[in-house]
Design a protein around this motif. Structure first.
Motif, PDB file in Angstrom:
ATOM      1  N   ASP A 146       2.252   3.410  11.024  1.00 53.02           N
ATOM      2  CA  ASP A 146       2.197   3.227   9.637  1.00 53.02           C
ATOM      3  C   ASP A 146       2.548   4.454   8.679  1.00 53.02           C
ATOM      4  OD1 ASP A 146       1.944   0.446  10.261  1.00 53.02           O
ATOM      5  OD2 ASP A 146      -0.106   0.387   9.708  1.00 53.02           O
ATOM      6  N   ASP A 149       5.203   4.202   2.146  1.00 54.10           N
ATOM      7  CA  ASP A 149       6.364   3.707   1.651  1.00 54.10           C
ATOM      8  C   ASP A 149       6.710   4.788   0.506  1.00 54.10           C
ATOM      9  OD1 ASP A 149       8.599   2.423   1.520  1.00 54.10           O
ATOM     10  OD2 ASP A 149       7.643   0.456   0.658  1.00 54.10           O
ATOM     11  N   THR A 171      11.951  -0.512  11.477  1.00 58.01           N
ATOM     12  CA  THR A 171      10.835  -1.223  10.713  1.00 58.01           C
ATOM     13  C   THR A 171      10.507  -2.480  11.408  1.00 58.01           C
ATOM     14  OG1 THR A 171      11.966   0.055   8.898  1.00 58.01           O
ATOM     15  CG2 THR A 171      10.463  -1.856   8.356  1.00 58.01           C
ATOM     16  N   HIS A 174       6.588  -4.567   6.777  1.00 62.89           N
ATOM     17  CA  HIS A 174       6.428  -3.977   5.251  1.00 62.89           C
ATOM     18  C   HIS A 174       5.263  -4.371   4.786  1.00 62.89           C
ATOM     19  CE1 HIS A 174      10.404  -2.578   4.782  1.00 62.89           C
ATOM     20  NE2 HIS A 174      10.819  -3.579   5.090  1.00 62.89           N
ATOM     21  N   LEU A 175       4.231  -3.348   4.563  1.00 65.52           N
ATOM     22  CA  LEU A 175       2.675  -3.424   4.272  1.00 65.52           C
ATOM     23  C   LEU A 175       2.659  -3.016   3.111  1.00 65.52           C
ATOM     24  CD1 LEU A 175       1.416  -2.195   7.928  1.00 65.52           C
ATOM     25  CD2 LEU A 175       1.903  -4.567   7.237  1.00 65.52           C
ATOM     26  N   TYR A 178       2.893   0.740   2.624  1.00 62.44           N
ATOM     27  CA  TYR A 178       3.219   1.328   3.981  1.00 62.44           C
ATOM     28  C   TYR A 178       4.389   0.495   4.506  1.00 62.44           C
ATOM     29  CZ  TYR A 178      -1.193   4.157   3.923  1.00 62.44           C
ATOM     30  OH  TYR A 178      -1.982   5.055   3.763  1.00 62.44           O
ATOM     31  N   GLN A 179       5.212   1.428   5.481  1.00 59.18           N
ATOM     32  CA  GLN A 179       6.084   0.664   6.322  1.00 59.18           C
ATOM     33  C   GLN A 179       5.521   0.842   7.893  1.00 59.18           C
ATOM     34  OE1 GLN A 179      10.357   1.042   5.859  1.00 59.18           O
ATOM     35  NE2 GLN A 179       9.818   2.517   4.174  1.00 59.18           N
ATOM     36  N   ARG A 180       5.534  -0.303   8.550  1.00 57.55           N
ATOM     37  CA  ARG A 180       5.080   0.094  10.190  1.00 57.55           C
ATOM     38  C   ARG A 180       6.467   0.281  10.789  1.00 57.55           C
ATOM     39  NH1 ARG A 180       0.719  -3.735  12.590  1.00 57.55           N
ATOM     40  NH2 ARG A 180      -0.272  -1.999  11.209  1.00 57.55           N
ATOM     41  N   ARG A 203      -0.856   7.590  10.779  1.00 61.67           N
ATOM     42  CA  ARG A 203      -1.707   6.437  11.058  1.00 61.67           C
ATOM     43  C   ARG A 203      -0.936   5.751  12.320  1.00 61.67           C
ATOM     44  NH1 ARG A 203      -2.693   1.567   6.912  1.00 61.67           N
ATOM     45  NH2 ARG A 203      -3.427   3.539   5.694  1.00 61.67           N
ATOM     46  N   VAL A 205      -0.636   3.060  15.308  1.00 60.03           N
ATOM     47  CA  VAL A 205      -1.598   1.546  15.334  1.00 60.03           C
ATOM     48  C   VAL A 205      -1.330   1.266  16.666  1.00 60.03           C
ATOM     49  CG1 VAL A 205      -1.271   1.260  12.904  1.00 60.03           C
ATOM     50  CG2 VAL A 205       0.550   0.401  14.437  1.00 60.03           C
TER      51      VAL A 205
END
Length: 210
Positions: A146, A149, A171, A174-175, A178-180, A203, A205
């Protein structure tokens, strides 16, 4: 990636007056699920495995085998084909074809160059491209990270990867803020990439072998 790079070229076609029994034979022999229907050099329809099955008398119909064959012998592709046909241009991005198939809930699209049929693109072709682009056969590590963004966050994250090499990145979500990203890394010291990312303040994950 363009549709023309992943399509099946020069597909087998049938005419509107082709008997349904012949279409069934072609679908079975060639292992296809759909056949473009051409008339006078123009695409006029598409006949699919589903269309053909829908034309078969139901099990509840009290018909003898000879009667079933007689009915099917008279039935032509014109009577069961789908029209108008959803198509895609050969030079369209592959993702446009994927989006069309998802939106229309269909498994394949005739591919056109102007008025000329040049291929067929299917869900299976899109999956092949997906596997290739994400480097799924290259091994290494699959790492989900993560990142903020904000501009420059991706470049900053990538600096922590060497001496390993990023072969794909996408990608995944979209959090809020953040972008995962899901990336695949191969090469030297791939096992150390997650720790280097975390040391750089990223980060991490999820980590799993490729």
């Amino acid at each position: 990636m363009l549709v023309r790079d992943w399509m099946t070229k020069d597909p087998v076609v049938v005419a509107p007056d082709t008997p349904v029994l012949e279409a069934i034979r072609l679908l079975k022999e060639k292992g296809f699920r759909r056949l473009p229907v051409m008339e006078g050099g123009r695409l006029v329809g598409l006949v699919t495995e589903k269309d053909v099955k829908g034309a078969m008398p139901s099990d509840a119909a009290p018909l003898r085998e000879c009667e079933v064959k007689g009915l099917l012998a008279k039935l032509t592709v014109r009577e069961v084909m789908a029209r108008p046909v959803v198509t895609v241009e050969a030079d369209a991005p592959l993702e446009k074809a994927a989006l069309l198939m998802e939106e229309r809930k269909i498994g394949g699209l005739p591919v056109m160059e102007g008025e000329r049929l040049v291929g067929i693109i299917t869900v299976t072709d899109v999956l092949r491209a997906f596997i290739e682009v994400l480097g799924l056969k290259l091994g290494g590590l699959r790492i989900a990270v993560d990142i903020p963004d904000v501009p420059g966050a991706l470049a900053q994250m990538a600096q922590a990867v060497p001496p390993a090499n990023i072969v794909s990145i996408a990608t995944a979500a979209h959090l809020p803020g953040y972008q995962r990203l899901v990336m695949r890394v191969v090469g030297e010291d791939v096992e150390g990439v997650p720790k280097r990312l975390e040391a750089a303040g990223e980060r991490v994950v999820d980590v799993r072998p490729g």
